[in-house]
Scaffold this motif. Structure first.
Motif, PDB file in Angstrom:
ATOM      1  N   LEU A   1       0.829  -1.205   0.000  1.00  0.00           N
ATOM      2  CA  LEU A   1       0.000   0.000   0.000  1.00  0.00           C
ATOM      3  C   LEU A   1       0.862   1.253   0.000  1.00  0.00           C
ATOM      4  CD1 LEU A   1      -2.767   1.327   0.161  1.00  0.00           C
ATOM      5  CD2 LEU A   1      -2.653   1.110   2.662  1.00  0.00           C
ATOM      6  N   ILE A   2       1.955   1.219   0.764  1.00  0.00           N
ATOM      7  CA  ILE A   2       2.866   2.370   0.815  1.00  0.00           C
ATOM      8  C   ILE A   2       3.488   2.609  -0.550  1.00  0.00           C
ATOM      9  CG2 ILE A   2       5.011   3.246   1.808  1.00  0.00           C
ATOM     10  CD1 ILE A   2       4.281   1.814   4.385  1.00  0.00           C
ATOM     11  N   LEU A   3       3.905   1.535  -1.224  1.00  0.00           N
ATOM     12  CA  LEU A   3       4.477   1.670  -2.565  1.00  0.00           C
ATOM     13  C   LEU A   3       3.450   2.230  -3.541  1.00  0.00           C
ATOM     14  CD1 LEU A   3       6.507  -1.663  -2.840  1.00  0.00           C
ATOM     15  CD2 LEU A   3       7.404   0.647  -2.456  1.00  0.00           C
ATOM     16  N   PHE A   4       2.195   1.790  -3.395  1.00  0.00           N
ATOM     17  CA  PHE A   4       1.124   2.291  -4.259  1.00  0.00           C
ATOM     18  C   PHE A   4       0.919   3.794  -4.066  1.00  0.00           C
ATOM     19  CE2 PHE A   4      -3.378   3.369  -4.803  1.00  0.00           C
ATOM     20  CZ  PHE A   4      -3.578   2.998  -6.130  1.00  0.00           C
ATOM     21  N   LEU A   5       0.854   4.229  -2.800  1.00  0.00           N
ATOM     22  CA  LEU A   5       0.646   5.645  -2.507  1.00  0.00           C
ATOM     23  C   LEU A   5       1.829   6.490  -2.968  1.00  0.00           C
ATOM     24  CD1 LEU A   5      -0.964   5.407   1.052  1.00  0.00           C
ATOM     25  CD2 LEU A   5      -2.098   5.858  -1.133  1.00  0.00           C
ATOM     26  N   LYS A   6       3.042   5.959  -2.818  1.00  0.00           N
ATOM     27  CA  LYS A   6       4.225   6.682  -3.287  1.00  0.00           C
ATOM     28  C   LYS A   6       4.171   6.874  -4.797  1.00  0.00           C
ATOM     29  CE  LYS A   6       7.624   5.546   0.310  1.00  0.00           C
ATOM     30  NZ  LYS A   6       8.899   4.835   0.596  1.00  0.00           N
ATOM     31  N   ALA A   7       3.754   5.824  -5.500  1.00  0.00           N
ATOM     32  CA  ALA A   7       3.653   5.913  -6.959  1.00  0.00           C
ATOM     33  C   ALA A   7       2.565   6.899  -7.376  1.00  0.00           C
ATOM     34  CB  ALA A   7       3.378   4.536  -7.552  1.00  0.00           C
ATOM     35  N   VAL A   8       1.448   6.914  -6.629  1.00  0.00           N
ATOM     36  CA  VAL A   8       0.362   7.845  -6.927  1.00  0.00           C
ATOM     37  C   VAL A   8       0.837   9.290  -6.774  1.00  0.00           C
ATOM     38  CG1 VAL A   8      -1.862   8.712  -6.111  1.00  0.00           C
ATOM     39  CG2 VAL A   8      -1.508   6.255  -6.381  1.00  0.00           C
ATOM     40  N   ILE A   9       1.584   9.547  -5.712  1.00  0.00           N
ATOM     41  CA  ILE A   9       2.053  10.906  -5.436  1.00  0.00           C
ATOM     42  C   ILE A   9       3.174  11.310  -6.384  1.00  0.00           C
ATOM     43  CG2 ILE A   9       3.148  12.374  -3.687  1.00  0.00           C
ATOM     44  CD1 ILE A   9       1.703  10.695  -1.567  1.00  0.00           C
ATOM     45  N   LEU A  10       3.976  10.348  -6.832  1.00  0.00           N
ATOM     46  CA  LEU A  10       5.143  10.657  -7.654  1.00  0.00           C
ATOM     47  C   LEU A  10       4.760  11.348  -8.958  1.00  0.00           C
ATOM     48  CD1 LEU A  10       8.185  10.396  -8.162  1.00  0.00           C
ATOM     49  CD2 LEU A  10       7.748   8.157  -9.178  1.00  0.00           C
ATOM     50  N   ILE A  11       3.695  10.895  -9.602  1.00  0.00           N
ATOM     51  CA  ILE A  11       3.321  11.450 -10.908  1.00  0.00           C
ATOM     52  C   ILE A  11       2.918  12.922 -10.810  1.00  0.00           C
ATOM     53  CG2 ILE A  11       1.589  11.330 -12.747  1.00  0.00           C
ATOM     54  CD1 ILE A  11       1.835   8.351 -12.697  1.00  0.00           C
ATOM     55  N   PRO A  12       1.955  13.315  -9.930  1.00  0.00           N
ATOM     56  CA  PRO A  12       1.637  14.746  -9.859  1.00  0.00           C
ATOM     57  C   PRO A  12       2.783  15.598  -9.351  1.00  0.00           C
ATOM     58  CG  PRO A  12       0.351  13.476  -8.245  1.00  0.00           C
ATOM     59  CD  PRO A  12       1.034  12.500  -9.124  1.00  0.00           C
ATOM     60  N   VAL A  13       3.583  15.083  -8.412  1.00  0.00           N
ATOM     61  CA  VAL A  13       4.714  15.858  -7.901  1.00  0.00           C
ATOM     62  C   VAL A  13       5.741  16.100  -9.003  1.00  0.00           C
ATOM     63  CG1 VAL A  13       6.701  15.740  -6.351  1.00  0.00           C
ATOM     64  CG2 VAL A  13       4.439  15.204  -5.492  1.00  0.00           C
ATOM     65  N   THR A  14       5.922  15.120  -9.874  1.00  0.00           N
ATOM     66  CA  THR A  14       6.888  15.254 -10.965  1.00  0.00           C
ATOM     67  C   THR A  14       6.355  16.111 -12.105  1.00  0.00           C
ATOM     68  OG1 THR A  14       7.782  13.056 -10.452  1.00  0.00           O
ATOM     69  CG2 THR A  14       8.310  13.979 -12.614  1.00  0.00           C
TER      70      THR A  14
END
Length: 229
Positions: free
Chosen positions: A2-15
């Motif tokens: 779940l943590i990896l999923f949330l990190k991936a979700v946040i990575l796209i808009p932050v980038t």
């Protein structure tokens, strides 16, 4: 997981959001949109956001495969896309007719309505591409999706996180573009002209930077020393 999923979700808009810069591009969007009603503005902004979502997801998952199929490298994408963005920025920077458009737009809007086909046609070029999702965003999206996992579970999680992250990015675009005319009204005629010119100049600089990074990478691949991407 779940943590990896949330990190991936946040990575796209932050980038991608700093590259997209929807708040800074909103006055440009309003200027190109012209004198339309609030309803039409919302519809076009929503369609632009939908277009952006499809382009981002497509670039993440199939962008690298398409480039490989046609034998196109990322530096070539940066060179061609950088030229396109730079030309668009230069046109906006040197087009004095937009000032008259802003004067009319700040003073009055028209209660016209557009069909769904007209909304889709007006929303793609140049509002969705290259104004919003340009070559820099596409290159960054392709980079984010370059290392797609092979294992089925990881692949499904990757798809879900990328789709949700792109949806959050598209939602930010919709919020900024859907209130573009309000922003223009708050800034006034002079403030909007200043922001428009600055945004056009920044867009020109971004295009030159994208072009140079691609050219530097090509020169480095050719073995020309002293050039770094």
């Amino acid at each position: 997981m779940l943590i990896l999923f949330l990190k991936a979700v946040i990575l796209i808009p932050v980038t991608l959001l700093p590259i997209l810069n929807p708040l800074g591009i909103a006055p440009v969007f309003a200027s190109l949109l012209g004198n339309v009603s609030r309803k039409v503005e919302q519809r076009i902004a929503r369609q632009v956001a939908i277009n952006c979502w499809f382009m981002l997801v497509g670039a993440v998952f199939i962008g690298s495969h398409v480039l490989t199929f046609f034998g196109i490298s990322l530096p070539i994408v940066r060179v061609g896309g950088g030229l396109l963005v730079a030309v668009s920025g230069w046109r906006m920077l040197s087009d004095n007719s937009q000032d008259n458009s802003i004067r009319t737009q700040v003073a009055k809007t028209y209660d016209e309505d557009l069909s769904d086909d007209e909304i889709k046609a007006r929303s793609f070029y140049p509002l969705s591409f290259p104004l919003t999702v340009g070559p820099g965003t596409i290159a960054a999206s392709i980079t984010l999706g370059a290392n797609t996992p092979v294992r089925l579970v990881d692949w499904v999680i990757s798809i879900g996180s990328a789709a949700l992250g792109a949806a959050l990015t598209a939602a930010a675009v919709y919020l900024c573009y859907g209130n573009a005319q309000k922003l223009v009204g708050m800034l006034g005629r002079l403030g909007t002209m200043v922001v428009l010119r600055l945004s056009a100049f920044i867009l020109l600089c971004i295009g030159i930077q994208i072009f140079w990074s691609g050219l530097a990478a090509l020169l480095a691949e050719a073995g020309i020393s002293g050039v770094a991407p």
